[in-house]
Each structure stands twice: as structure tokens, then as C-alpha cells.
Motif scaffolding. Sequence first.
Motif, mmCIF file in Angstrom:
data_model
loop_
_atom_site.group_PDB
_atom_site.id
_atom_site.type_symbol
_atom_site.label_atom_id
_atom_site.label_comp_id
_atom_site.label_asym_id
_atom_site.label_seq_id
_atom_site.Cartn_x
_atom_site.Cartn_y
_atom_site.Cartn_z
ATOM 1 N N CYS A 250 1.313 -0.831 -0.059
ATOM 2 C CA CYS A 250 0.137 0.610 0.165
ATOM 3 C C CYS A 250 0.607 1.565 0.014
ATOM 4 O O CYS A 250 2.045 1.303 0.440
ATOM 5 C CB CYS A 250 -0.803 0.125 1.282
ATOM 6 S SG CYS A 250 -2.305 -1.064 1.056
ATOM 7 N N PHE A 251 0.382 2.132 -0.362
ATOM 8 C CA PHE A 251 0.980 3.446 -0.692
ATOM 9 C C PHE A 251 -0.122 4.584 -0.531
ATOM 10 O O PHE A 251 -1.087 4.933 -0.856
ATOM 11 C CB PHE A 251 1.776 3.463 -1.598
ATOM 12 C CG PHE A 251 1.819 3.615 -3.652
ATOM 13 C CD1 PHE A 251 0.846 4.842 -3.734
ATOM 14 C CD2 PHE A 251 1.175 2.211 -3.761
ATOM 15 C CE1 PHE A 251 0.408 4.692 -5.225
ATOM 16 C CE2 PHE A 251 0.563 1.989 -4.965
ATOM 17 C CZ PHE A 251 -0.358 3.254 -5.427
ATOM 18 N N PHE A 278 -5.119 5.434 7.986
ATOM 19 C CA PHE A 278 -4.898 5.699 6.779
ATOM 20 C C PHE A 278 -6.491 5.330 5.878
ATOM 21 O O PHE A 278 -6.427 5.588 4.557
ATOM 22 C CB PHE A 278 -4.568 3.625 6.876
ATOM 23 C CG PHE A 278 -4.969 3.097 5.095
ATOM 24 C CD1 PHE A 278 -2.982 3.183 4.527
ATOM 25 C CD2 PHE A 278 -4.770 2.350 4.617
ATOM 26 C CE1 PHE A 278 -3.333 2.357 3.487
ATOM 27 C CE2 PHE A 278 -5.035 1.405 4.060
ATOM 28 C CZ PHE A 278 -3.477 1.608 3.047
ATOM 29 N N ALA A 279 -7.818 5.139 6.303
ATOM 30 C CA ALA A 279 -8.985 5.502 6.060
ATOM 31 C C ALA A 279 -9.370 6.586 6.541
ATOM 32 O O ALA A 279 -10.927 6.500 6.887
ATOM 33 C CB ALA A 279 -9.831 3.615 6.107
ATOM 34 N N ARG A 288 -11.826 2.944 9.235
ATOM 35 C CA ARG A 288 -10.988 1.782 10.856
ATOM 36 C C ARG A 288 -10.422 2.963 11.190
ATOM 37 O O ARG A 288 -9.465 3.163 11.813
ATOM 38 C CB ARG A 288 -9.971 1.240 9.904
ATOM 39 C CG ARG A 288 -10.852 0.000 9.411
ATOM 40 C CD ARG A 288 -9.924 -1.182 8.852
ATOM 41 N NE ARG A 288 -9.197 -0.543 7.443
ATOM 42 C CZ ARG A 288 -9.439 -0.838 6.563
ATOM 43 N NH1 ARG A 288 -10.855 -1.189 6.131
ATOM 44 N NH2 ARG A 288 -9.004 -0.695 5.766
ATOM 45 N N HIS A 297 -7.739 -5.633 10.524
ATOM 46 C CA HIS A 297 -8.183 -5.957 9.086
ATOM 47 C C HIS A 297 -6.834 -5.821 8.015
ATOM 48 O O HIS A 297 -6.755 -7.395 7.389
ATOM 49 C CB HIS A 297 -7.950 -4.586 8.575
ATOM 50 C CG HIS A 297 -8.041 -3.790 7.009
ATOM 51 N ND1 HIS A 297 -9.195 -4.807 6.507
ATOM 52 C CD2 HIS A 297 -7.417 -3.343 5.808
ATOM 53 C CE1 HIS A 297 -8.629 -4.206 4.409
ATOM 54 N NE2 HIS A 297 -8.013 -3.269 4.574
ATOM 55 N N ARG A 301 -6.464 -9.441 5.731
ATOM 56 C CA ARG A 301 -5.670 -9.615 4.484
ATOM 57 C C ARG A 301 -4.278 -10.035 4.517
ATOM 58 O O ARG A 301 -4.398 -10.944 2.886
ATOM 59 C CB ARG A 301 -4.485 -7.702 4.922
ATOM 60 C CG ARG A 301 -4.693 -6.255 3.345
ATOM 61 C CD ARG A 301 -5.340 -6.472 2.451
ATOM 62 N NE ARG A 301 -4.045 -5.747 1.867
ATOM 63 C CZ ARG A 301 -4.528 -5.685 0.559
ATOM 64 N NH1 ARG A 301 -5.413 -6.110 -0.016
ATOM 65 N NH2 ARG A 301 -3.356 -5.034 -0.017
ATOM 66 N N ARG A 309 -8.388 -11.638 -3.792
ATOM 67 C CA ARG A 309 -7.983 -11.072 -4.777
ATOM 68 C C ARG A 309 -6.822 -11.483 -5.393
ATOM 69 O O ARG A 309 -6.820 -11.427 -6.661
ATOM 70 C CB ARG A 309 -7.409 -9.649 -4.480
ATOM 71 C CG ARG A 309 -7.254 -8.608 -5.393
ATOM 72 C CD ARG A 309 -7.524 -7.551 -4.428
ATOM 73 N NE ARG A 309 -8.290 -6.815 -4.503
ATOM 74 C CZ ARG A 309 -9.435 -6.561 -5.231
ATOM 75 N NH1 ARG A 309 -9.248 -5.646 -6.547
ATOM 76 N NH2 ARG A 309 -10.586 -5.821 -4.464
ATOM 77 N N HIS B 252 -5.928 2.279 0.071
ATOM 78 C CA HIS B 252 -6.534 3.261 0.819
ATOM 79 C C HIS B 252 -8.098 3.261 0.380
ATOM 80 O O HIS B 252 -9.134 3.217 1.818
ATOM 81 C CB HIS B 252 -6.115 4.356 0.510
ATOM 82 C CG HIS B 252 -5.138 4.962 0.946
ATOM 83 N ND1 HIS B 252 -3.989 5.112 0.543
ATOM 84 C CD2 HIS B 252 -5.007 5.458 2.208
ATOM 85 C CE1 HIS B 252 -3.222 5.643 1.169
ATOM 86 N NE2 HIS B 252 -3.414 5.519 2.327
ATOM 87 N N GLN B 254 -10.422 0.595 0.430
ATOM 88 C CA GLN B 254 -10.305 -1.720 0.626
ATOM 89 C C GLN B 254 -11.557 -0.877 1.954
ATOM 90 O O GLN B 254 -11.687 -0.716 2.917
ATOM 91 C CB GLN B 254 -9.220 -2.371 1.649
ATOM 92 C CG GLN B 254 -8.264 -2.036 0.496
ATOM 93 C CD GLN B 254 -7.440 -3.246 1.534
ATOM 94 O OE1 GLN B 254 -6.955 -3.830 1.992
ATOM 95 N NE2 GLN B 254 -6.308 -1.769 1.944
ATOM 96 N N VAL B 258 -12.979 -6.124 -0.339
ATOM 97 C CA VAL B 258 -12.464 -5.370 -1.653
ATOM 98 C C VAL B 258 -11.988 -4.258 -2.206
ATOM 99 O O VAL B 258 -11.910 -2.846 -0.934
ATOM 100 C CB VAL B 258 -14.664 -5.024 -1.643
ATOM 101 C CG1 VAL B 258 -14.878 -4.015 -2.499
ATOM 102 C CG2 VAL B 258 -15.736 -6.110 -2.261
ATOM 103 N N TYR B 259 -11.778 -3.599 -3.130
ATOM 104 C CA TYR B 259 -11.500 -1.963 -3.221
ATOM 105 C C TYR B 259 -12.665 -1.424 -3.708
ATOM 106 O O TYR B 259 -12.929 -1.181 -5.148
ATOM 107 C CB TYR B 259 -9.292 -2.252 -4.619
ATOM 108 C CG TYR B 259 -8.995 -2.533 -3.694
ATOM 109 C CD1 TYR B 259 -9.104 -3.010 -2.319
ATOM 110 C CD2 TYR B 259 -7.371 -2.709 -4.649
ATOM 111 C CE1 TYR B 259 -7.610 -3.710 -2.735
ATOM 112 C CE2 TYR B 259 -6.479 -2.677 -4.176
ATOM 113 C CZ TYR B 259 -6.647 -3.590 -3.365
ATOM 114 O OH TYR B 259 -5.475 -3.917 -2.241
#
Lengths: 344, 279, 245
Positions: A250-251, A278-279, A288, A297, A301, A309, B252, B254, B258-259
Motif C-alpha cells: 500500500c502507498f 490510513f482510512a 477504521r 484488517h 489481508r 484477490r 486506501h 478497501q 473489496v477495493y
Amino acid sequence: MENKIIEKQNMAPFVDNLINAEAEVIGPKRKDGKYAFDKLIETGELCLDYDTTLLPPKMYLFPPKETLIKFELGKEPKVEPVAEAKPLILFGVHPYDIKAIELLDVAFSTTNPDINYLSKREKAVIIGVDCLNPNPNAFCPSLGTATAETGFDLMLTDIGDSYVVAIGSSKGEQLLTKYAETREASQAELAQRNSERQKALARYKVTLNISPEELPQLLGKSWDSPWWKEKSEKCLSCGSCIVVCPTCFCFDVQDDIALNLKEGERYRQWDGCMLADFAAVAGEGNFRGDKESRFRHRMYRKGKYIWERYEKLGCVGCGRCASACLAEIASPAETFNKLKEESK
Amino acid sequence: MISQAVPPTSIYLPYLAELLRVESIAEREKLFEFKLSHGKELGHKPGQFVEISLFGIGEMPISISSSPTRKGSFELAVRAVGNVTNALHRLSKGATVGIRGPFGNGFPVDNLKGKDIVIVAGGIGLFPLRSLINYILDKRSEFGRLIILSGSRTPQERMFVNELEKWHKREDVELLETVDEGDEEWTGHVGVVTTLSSEVHIDPEKIFAVVVGPPVMYKFVVAECHKKGIPDERIIMSLERRMKCGIGKCGHCQINGVYVCQEGPVFTYAEVKKLREAI
Amino acid sequence: MKAKLGFFDFTGCEGCQLEVLNFETELVELLNHVDIVNFREAKTEREDNYEIAFVEGSITRESEIPRLKKIRQQAKIVVALGACACLGGVNCLKNFRPMEENLRIVYGDAARYYDTIPARPISSIVPVDYYVPGCPIDKKEFLKVTKALLLGKRPEIPNYPVCVECKLAGNVCTFDKGETCLGPVTRAGCNAICISNGRHCWGCRGPVDDPNTNSEKEILQKHGLTVEDILNQFRIFNGYLEVSK
Ligand SMILES: Cc1cc2nc3c(=O)[nH]c(=O)nc-3n(C[C@H](O)[C@H](O)[C@H](O)COP(=O)(O)OP(=O)(O)OC[C@H]3O[C@@H](n4cnc5c(N)ncnc54)[C@H](O)[C@@H]3O)c2cc1C
Ligand code: SF4
Ligand code: SF4
Ligand code: SF4
Ligand code: SF4
Ligand code: SF4
Ligand code: FES
């Protein structure tokens, strides 16, 4: 797969040849009692018997900070893409890190291929080395990442006086022909490699009590476990676990401008779901906002979402996160084992 | 192994677009009309979004508020809340910005064809819905009834007042408006948007609900839809998350696995219900 | 039109202003876009039409309060510069001793001529728009903030702990070397400079928005610090936060 032998005394000339003739060579070196990947100036710095490195080698393919575009402000702004890449040899990469790079390959090439990653990847040669001296938090055998059959150009295994070299690509073979003194591997030497790998398996201290295929299902029913709240209480939201992780990709993206307030660049830098914002969205919203949901989370992942995915494991069991976490909560192995126990 | 070759272009490189017109639509909201400098159409579907760049400030996701049926340019409606939004609000006609997109799945317009549609807009939820509404109006015969329920916090915060008036006047649009808090001049309905539902009579067999609004709104609207017998598969919503890349890379956006920028931002409630973090 | 900046100092070492003067080349470039109108260290003449005020130092005397309020009235944007202005800073150490004792230590017998009040950050007196934390401030960050303000942008100061930057810098954690560190609760932005230079983080940039202080204390304890040691660690820079609770 074809296998050759490089005698130990011939290893240094091989590496030196690569350094002098071929490209920038990156390998594990000592750093304050630990190991870190860094540019090799001479062979002597290379430590092929390391346990694990502080940061994963992904940093050479997906750098911590990287320019994506350059721009010039004005009435008619100018924009151009930036994707820097130079030939690189990653020397001494462990199988779990190779598996992690295979995941990044998929993540960055699926749907919207990412030129910044892929152009670096294309120019990188990966010379692996089997991990015979695992770090105490690693649990690779439980995930099938203790050895790798694909994802490398060459793979070395230390069998005492020499290295067995498995050839994974024609690129790898060419390097070998050009720069190394090798000979054919005997059956006995290949058997020796197997036995070294077997012995290494016994040196891992952490084991999963669940198979990786079962993880998505286990997590699927563990959402409401008290574990998440209980364990995340101590989380510092310090991000150490995601920064050291070879599979995190992630970035964040930000703009920077020069002092002339005219030219600038847009860059990305590593970011991750364990960091508090982040969210977060403009205003007060944060999807979050508590430690519990972030902690959960990340584990989802690692064990479920990435698998669903990309059909690749989201964790390769390197144990770096567990070693880095001062609160002693970051190891996916501990969480997965606990949830498995709870589900019984 | 690399499963795909190095692509010829960067997915992070925006196209340039010229700002043709700025219009104030409410206290903190403005409408911006853009034209891509390379002369081509944006080629979007209602419900999709773009990443708009102000170089030096940053990039952000904004829904496309105009209908693809209106060619030659596209419109974005933006509330000023932070860095990029505020900087955008300071721009005037003739300025150049960067645009990437369109991104996301958009509303399932093909599934809506021939059906009755009730649109529920909360606040700036009307921004993406305006694209769908105008799309339906421009292809009016292809759709059934069009019911619009629009809620604002106060009369001052009503968006697109002129357009609302126009829709009011049309025979083929059933528009009901409400405000959470009225004032002396407001003679219309007062109450949150769900309180309009008693005034709407629908045929649950052939209706789709399309809902966009602030996160708190969804649960209540879904409960109302259920009361009216609208099944989960025909309740459609657009979700908002933090976004950086818009193309399934930065992570970011998610929601669970899910994206939102890829599989969304538009979901059916049947999908949303399976996500533990969604609403 | 060029933006007008003013620099003001209260009680502190003025190290932060010196830090700004330390990068003259950048400063010259920046002067194409700004006028510096009130900068005690660099210029003598003063004007009062500044728009952005950088305020350095903590408030430790009654007489400083009206001066700070006047600056706030004039400036559109007030930026707290450095640990003293942002947090009260090292000056807050004195809050843990009786005031009279402080005066005696500092001024000896002349103490009775000075008024002194508990040291506090400027935000305890006037609203502050932005913060450039650190003791001393980081030049790069100062430039970043100034550029952001000139572009009309809210400066991005990280809200994650120093550990992120420390890990990115490839450091071995000080805890692994048998030492301790306040990095896990301290706001990043300094590139973990102290750890990269072989020391530990003592928290000069102040805490992140929601620090997990309990967890940090537990970790420090586990690594051999007593409660007393821990309080002293926190107090070096973040004393005001503790007393103001
Ligand atoms: C699919 C989608 C469509 C949207 N459509 C609209 C619209 O039509 N009109 C409108 O006014 N707003 C819309 N938003 C919200 C809008 O993106 C945010 O208000 C905006 O990003 C805030 O950016 P900022 O730089 O002004 O704020 P800052 O707080 O400075 O945010 C910095 C950055 O964080 C990210 N970010 C912050 N808040 C949000 C957010 N709410 N959603 C996504 N990313 C965020 C962005 O990358 C942003 O540039 C939409 C959001 C999404 C996800
Ligand atoms: S899990 Fe550990 S390493 Fe990760 S953010 Fe929390 S405290 Fe830091
Ligand atoms: S989650 Fe931890 S163990 Fe798994 S790959 Fe990442 S750092 Fe290694
Ligand atoms: S674990 Fe978190 S930071 Fe790592 S890749 Fe997944 S979402 Fe991103
Ligand atoms: S040295 Fe300090 S800042 Fe660095 S990782 Fe360790 S605790 Fe965090
Ligand atoms: S590492 Fe800690 S003490 Fe050092 S500059 Fe950064 S915040 Fe300050
Ligand atoms: S916005 Fe980057 S992954 Fe969705």
C-alpha cells in the motif's frame, strides 16, 4: 531444472565479476548485529548465511519513496511520467522474499499495470539463496515458503564446501556461463542439498496449526472473536509491522514543489493499514478509526483478502513483523493459531 | 514471474483539462465544467468518478456530475473541505487541471432500463445522482417512473436549485424534497429523507432504488426500502472511501477485501450486506 | 504580490530561528516569494504588516502574553515553530519544581525582579493554525510548511510515530540494542534523525494525535525502566501535556 556447482572459493570471484561487469549488486550485509540489503562494494560484505534482513528486498522494486510524475506549473502546466529503472542484481534473496515478490508481480500487473514497478522488475535479476538459518519468529514451512521452485534466475544452496546453483531462467544461466566457474552437480550433491533443506526445516521455532488453504475460511468465521480487541489494546499504531513486511504494497501519494514554486513532482511512499489515518477522510470520518479494526484488517489481508484477490498468500511467514513489534502482537502465526484454537 | 510486460504508459499520468465555467451551487459547493485538452470525450458512465489533480496541491476522487449524454465537456460538483477541494474552489475559468479516469463501475444503467427508479439523495449525494437523473431524462422513454427523493440539511444547503425547479415542473418526474431543519421561508417538507417515504407509492416488483448520501443515511434508507418490499439486489448505493490511486493499487479504499475504486463505488445492498465494514 | 512573513521569539534558545538562517541558499530562493518583515536575528528594522507569523519559544512570563496576543491579531496565520512554542518544550521541566526555586536557580539573588509563570505552549494563550515541531526544527520541514502556506495548502505534518521513518531508514531498533526510545508515541517528520545517528528518540516533536502511552510505558518497563525514569523521559519535552491533564 538444471543444477550446477560453484565451489566456495569461486563464489567471491563470481560476485566480484557481477559487481564490476554487470550491474549494481544488492546483497545482505551486516548492520549493527542484524542484516540489511544494501549495495555491495566488494564481495567480502556479502553474508549469505543471514537469518533475515531488517527491510525486505522489495524496496528495490517498490522503493519507500518514488516519483510518479513531474510537473511544471503555469498557464499551460506541463506533466510527464517518471519511471526510473536501472539494471539490478538482487543477490542472496531468501525463498520467502521471492514468494513475496511473486505476489507483488501479480498485484502490480493485474488490471492496471504499474509502470513504475514493472520497469524495475524487468531489469532486476534475482539470485536466491536457501535460508538455512531461519530467524526465530519465522514460520515459512507452514506456508510452503521455506523453499522456492520459481521466481528466481538462480538459486543457491550452501552444502558445505560448495553451493548448488539451480538455474531458473536463461538470464540466470547466461550470468553463470559468463561470470562463474561451475561444474555439473553430482547426484550426491543434490542429495546433500535436500538434506540441508530438511535440516533447516527443523530449525524453525514457530509452526502454524492450520494449513494456509484453510485460513480464508477460518478468518471468515472469526470476525466477532474477542481476540481482536484484546490483542490490539497494546498496539502503538507504529506501522513497524507493515513497513518491514515483504508482501505489503500500500502507498500514499503526495505532491512536492521546488522552492521556485513552479516545478514539482508527485511521489508515492509506503503507507499501510496499521497507521491511524490510513482510512481517514476529510472532516472527522475514519473508516477504521480504532486499533481493533486496523489490527483485524491486517490479519484478514494476510490470511484471506489477498488470497481471494490474487490467489497468492498475503503472508510468507518471514517473521519480520513479529521481530519488529514492540508490543509483541504482530505475528500472524500467533493470531491464526489462536483463532484456530477458538474455533475448535 | 512477470505476468505482463511493462506497459507503454503510466497509469498515474493525468490528462490536462481546461476549466470552462465555474458556478456556485451552495455555500460550500461549486460546479466546475471541464473540457479535456486532447479534445476527446471523457467517455464515462453515470456513477463513475475521476481523479482530479491540482499540480502542487494534490489529487482527489470526484464523481462526474454531468450525464454522458451531454457531450463536449463534463462537470464536477465539489464541496470545499480540505486541501485540493479548497484549491479547486479558488480556480477561475481558463485554469488547467489534471484528470485521470473515468474510474469505478458506475450505476448499472442497463439493468435500470424499463424499470421504475426511485432515487434517494442525501446532501451532496445528489452530485453523482445528477449524472444518472439527466441520463434518464435524456433517454426518458427507455425507463419507467422516475421518483426523486432529495434531502438537505437546511434550505440554504439545497444543491442545484434551478435544476430541482425544472425537474419539479416535469410531468414525467416525481420529485419530493425535504430539509432536516426549515426556516421562515421554507414551506416544504421538514424531516430527514426517510420521512418522505410515506408519500411514495411504488410497485416493488419493478422498482430499483438508487441511494447516495452520507454514511449514516444508508441504514435508514435500506430499512425503508425493505418496508416497501424492494429486494436487496435492487437497492443500489455508492460508497465513499479514502482514495489515492483510483485504480486498485494504493489500498486506501478497501472495505474488507473489496477495493471500492475497482469493484465500486456502486454496489447493490446484496453485496454491501456481506461486507462487515461497509455501512 | 509577495507574502509577508514575520518571525517572533519568546522564551527559548532561539535555536529554531538560527536553524532557518542556516540554509541561506534556500532562503534566498524563498525570498523571491516572500518578504521577511520582522526577524530579530536577521534584520533590525521592523514592520507590522506581516500575514504569516512564525512564533518561537514558550510563554514563561506574564509580560509575554499581551505581546503574543498582538501578534495573533495582526497575522492571518500563526505557526508555532519548535518544541518550545508547540509543546512548552524543555522549558516545561521547570514546571516540576517550585517557581521560587526556578527563579533562584536561573537568576540567583536577582530572582525577585522577575515574574515567572509555569512554562506553556503558545496554543494555551492564542489559537495556533499550524505547528512545525522539533527541537530544533527540521529545515526541510520548515521549508515544506512555508511552501505549503504560500500555495494555500494545509501543511502535511505526519500523524504517525517516528518508528515508521526509523524503520524506513533501515535502523536497528534501539530496544534491540538494550536501550529505550520514545519513538512509538512521538510524531514523525524528522526522519528519525536521532536514532539514525546512534541515539534514541526523546520525543522532541511531541506525541501523535492518539498516542498509546500505556502500551509505551509497559514496554519501557519491560525494558528495565522504572516509573520514575519513564516520567523523566516523557517530561523532557512533553511536560506541559502532563501537567495540563
Ligand atoms: C468515489 C468518490 C466520489 C466522490 N465524489 C465527490 C463529489 O462529487 N463531490 C465532492 O465534493 N466530493 C466527492 N468525494 C469526496 C472527495 O473525494 C473528498 O472530499 C476529497 O478527497 C477531499 O480532498 P481534500 O484534498 O480537499 O481534503 P484533505 O482532507 O486535504 O484530503 C487529502 C486527501 O485525502 C484523500 N481524501 C480525503 N477525504 C476523502 C474522501 N472523503 N474520499 C476520498 N478520498 C479522500 C484524498 O486523496 C485527498 O486529496 C468523492 C469521494 C469518492 C471516494
Ligand atoms: S502491531 Fe505492533 S508493529 Fe504493528 S502497528 Fe501495532 S504495535 Fe506497531
Ligand atoms: S505479515 Fe509478518 S510474517 Fe507475514 S510476510 Fe509480513 S512481515 Fe513476514
Ligand atoms: S496488510 Fe495493510 S498495508 Fe499491508 S498490503 Fe494489506 S492493506 Fe496494505
Ligand atoms: S528505535 Fe525507536 S523509533 Fe526506531 S523503531 Fe525502535 S522504538 Fe521505534
Ligand atoms: S528522533 Fe525523536 S528526539 Fe530526535 S528529532 Fe525525531 S522526534 Fe525529536
Ligand atoms: S484508491 Fe487506490 S486502491 Fe482504490
